[in-house]
Scaffold this motif. Structure first.
Motif, PDB file in Angstrom:
ATOM      1  N   ILE A 168       1.015   2.514   0.011  1.00  0.00           N
ATOM      2  CA  ILE A 168       1.735   2.111   1.210  1.00  0.00           C
ATOM      3  C   ILE A 168       1.536   0.620   1.406  1.00  0.00           C
ATOM      4  N   PHE A 169       2.397   0.016   2.230  1.00  0.00           N
ATOM      5  CA  PHE A 169       2.177  -1.379   2.576  1.00  0.00           C
ATOM      6  C   PHE A 169       2.389  -1.572   4.067  1.00  0.00           C
ATOM      7  N   LYS A 170       1.730  -2.581   4.584  1.00  0.00           N
ATOM      8  CA  LYS A 170       1.809  -2.913   5.999  1.00  0.00           C
ATOM      9  C   LYS A 170       1.461  -4.390   6.153  1.00  0.00           C
ATOM     10  N   LYS A 201      -0.442  -6.410   2.637  1.00  0.00           N
ATOM     11  CA  LYS A 201      -1.592  -5.529   2.478  1.00  0.00           C
ATOM     12  C   LYS A 201      -1.112  -4.233   1.833  1.00  0.00           C
ATOM     13  N   ILE A 202      -1.656  -3.922   0.673  1.00  0.00           N
ATOM     14  CA  ILE A 202      -1.333  -2.695  -0.056  1.00  0.00           C
ATOM     15  C   ILE A 202      -2.530  -1.758   0.055  1.00  0.00           C
ATOM     16  N   GLN A 203      -2.264  -0.485   0.370  1.00  0.00           N
ATOM     17  CA  GLN A 203      -3.337   0.497   0.461  1.00  0.00           C
ATOM     18  C   GLN A 203      -2.963   1.760  -0.301  1.00  0.00           C
ATOM     19  N   GLU A 204      -3.989   2.467  -0.764  1.00  0.00           N
ATOM     20  CA  GLU A 204      -3.735   3.786  -1.327  1.00  0.00           C
ATOM     21  C   GLU A 204      -3.249   4.712  -0.213  1.00  0.00           C
ATOM     22  N   TYR A 205      -2.323   5.561  -0.536  1.00  0.00           N
ATOM     23  CA  TYR A 205      -1.868   6.562   0.414  1.00  0.00           C
ATOM     24  C   TYR A 205      -2.891   7.683   0.464  1.00  0.00           C
ATOM     25  N   ILE A 206      -3.367   7.988   1.667  1.00  0.00           N
ATOM     26  CA  ILE A 206      -4.362   9.036   1.855  1.00  0.00           C
ATOM     27  C   ILE A 206      -3.654  10.301   2.349  1.00  0.00           C
ATOM     28  N   PRO A 207      -3.581  11.349   1.539  1.00  0.00           N
ATOM     29  CA  PRO A 207      -2.966  12.591   2.017  1.00  0.00           C
ATOM     30  C   PRO A 207      -3.864  13.258   3.046  1.00  0.00           C
ATOM     31  N   GLY A 208      -3.262  13.949   3.993  1.00  0.00           N
ATOM     32  CA  GLY A 208      -4.069  14.658   4.981  1.00  0.00           C
ATOM     33  C   GLY A 208      -3.503  14.574   6.379  1.00  0.00           C
TER      34      GLY A 208
END
Length: 309
Positions: A168-170, A201-208
């Motif tokens: 994801i990005f934000k 800012k790039i982040q891993e997508y956290i499922p849940g």
């Protein structure tokens, strides 16, 4: 005529009555027996008057309606929103800049010199604007955070994104919604142009599951946010389901608030299917009226108690 209030518990609300949360706090504090006035910084220096002596630490605030408070009479301050200062437009741009800088320096100095209880402080507010640093500080106390990259280097961004199953990005600073990274976003030409304007800012997508926990002093209230949207703030039909956090996560809530210098905060988590809580963000001035209405949690009441301690 300037009026002095020496016998009452004076509490300031940083913001104004146009904000529903500031209005609700003003009404609740007044009902509890405090004198609660708005500290609307956008009326400085045109209407709001500030005086402060660095040597003696003496200072005073005269609000637009004529109420005068000595700096030592301010029991606490509730930080709802900060509007900076308002300097009328001047023909000379250099004089305009000087006037704005002088006004901001005076205001910042007074705010940090005021020894009343700040909920939350200038330092906490400034730290929130450095969200990558906030993530690092939380990670350093043993709380799980997503894999994150802040960069304007296209090669680094592509390499980092390729290492993740889903990304994801934000914005680095915040202020808009989370989106999934797509192949279109990583198109070299598009990416190069975008990164010349600002880093991302790039982040891993956290499922849940989305979890929001409010921390008010030592009190903690939490709820699951059920939504079909990637970013629950986009979903007006999201459900709030109250829950009790595990004791280990409650301790993490208090540890996070302490390291980020927060007297009160809303902490957003992602609860993975494995049961692990992953920290996303801690907000120093979160909205809470909707959450309070849907869950029945006494957030306003606890804030009043904190401010009147």
């Amino acid at each position: 005529m300037i009026k002095n209030y020496y016998l009452e518990m004076n509490i300031l609300i940083l913001g104004n009555s146009q904000d529903a949360h500031a209005l609700a706090m003003q009404q609740a504090l007044t009902k509890a027996g405090a004198r609660a006035d708005y500290f609307d910084t956008s009326s400085f220096p045109t209407q709001l008057k500030i005086s402060w002596e660095p040597k003696t630490q003496a200072g005073s605030l005269i609000l637009p309606q004529g109420v005068k408070l000595e700096i030592g009479e301010i029991h606490s301050v509730f930080w709802r929103s900060f509007s900076g200062v308002y300097v009328p437009s001047l023909n000379n741009s250099q004089q305009q800049d000087i006037a704005i800088n002088d006004s901001m320096s005076t205001l910042r100095s007074f705010m940090q010199a005021c020894q009343g209880r700040w909920v939350n402080s200038w330092q906490a507010y400034q730290l929130h604007k450095e969200k990558p640093l906030q993530l690092s500080m939380v990670n350093n106390i043993g709380v799980s955070i997503p894999q994150t990259l802040v960069s304007n280097d296209a090669e680094q961004i592509i390499y980092f994104t390729d290492s993740l199953d889903k990304a994801i990005f934000k914005p680095v600073y915040g202020g808009t919604y989370t989106k999934l990274v797509t192949a279109e976003h990583l198109d070299p030409k598009r990416l190069s142009l975008a990164l010349q304007i600002s880093p991302v800012k790039i982040q891993e997508y956290i499922p849940g599951t989305n979890i929001r926990s409010y921390v008010i002093g030592k009190s903690i209230y939490a709820a699951e946010i059920r939504t079909s949207q990637l970013d629950f703030r986009l979903d007006e039909k999201s459900e709030l389901i109250p829950l009790e956090l595990p004791s280990s996560v409650q301790k993490q809530c208090l540890d996070i608030a302490k390291v980020l210098m927060l007297e009160w905060t809303a902490i957003d988590w992602r609860l993975k299917p494995s049961g692990e809580y992953v920290f996303l963000e801690a907000n120093p001035s979160p909205m809470f009226l909707h959450f309070e209405e849907k869950t029945g949690f006494p957030i306003t009441q606890q804030l009043v108690k904190l401010l009147m301690q």
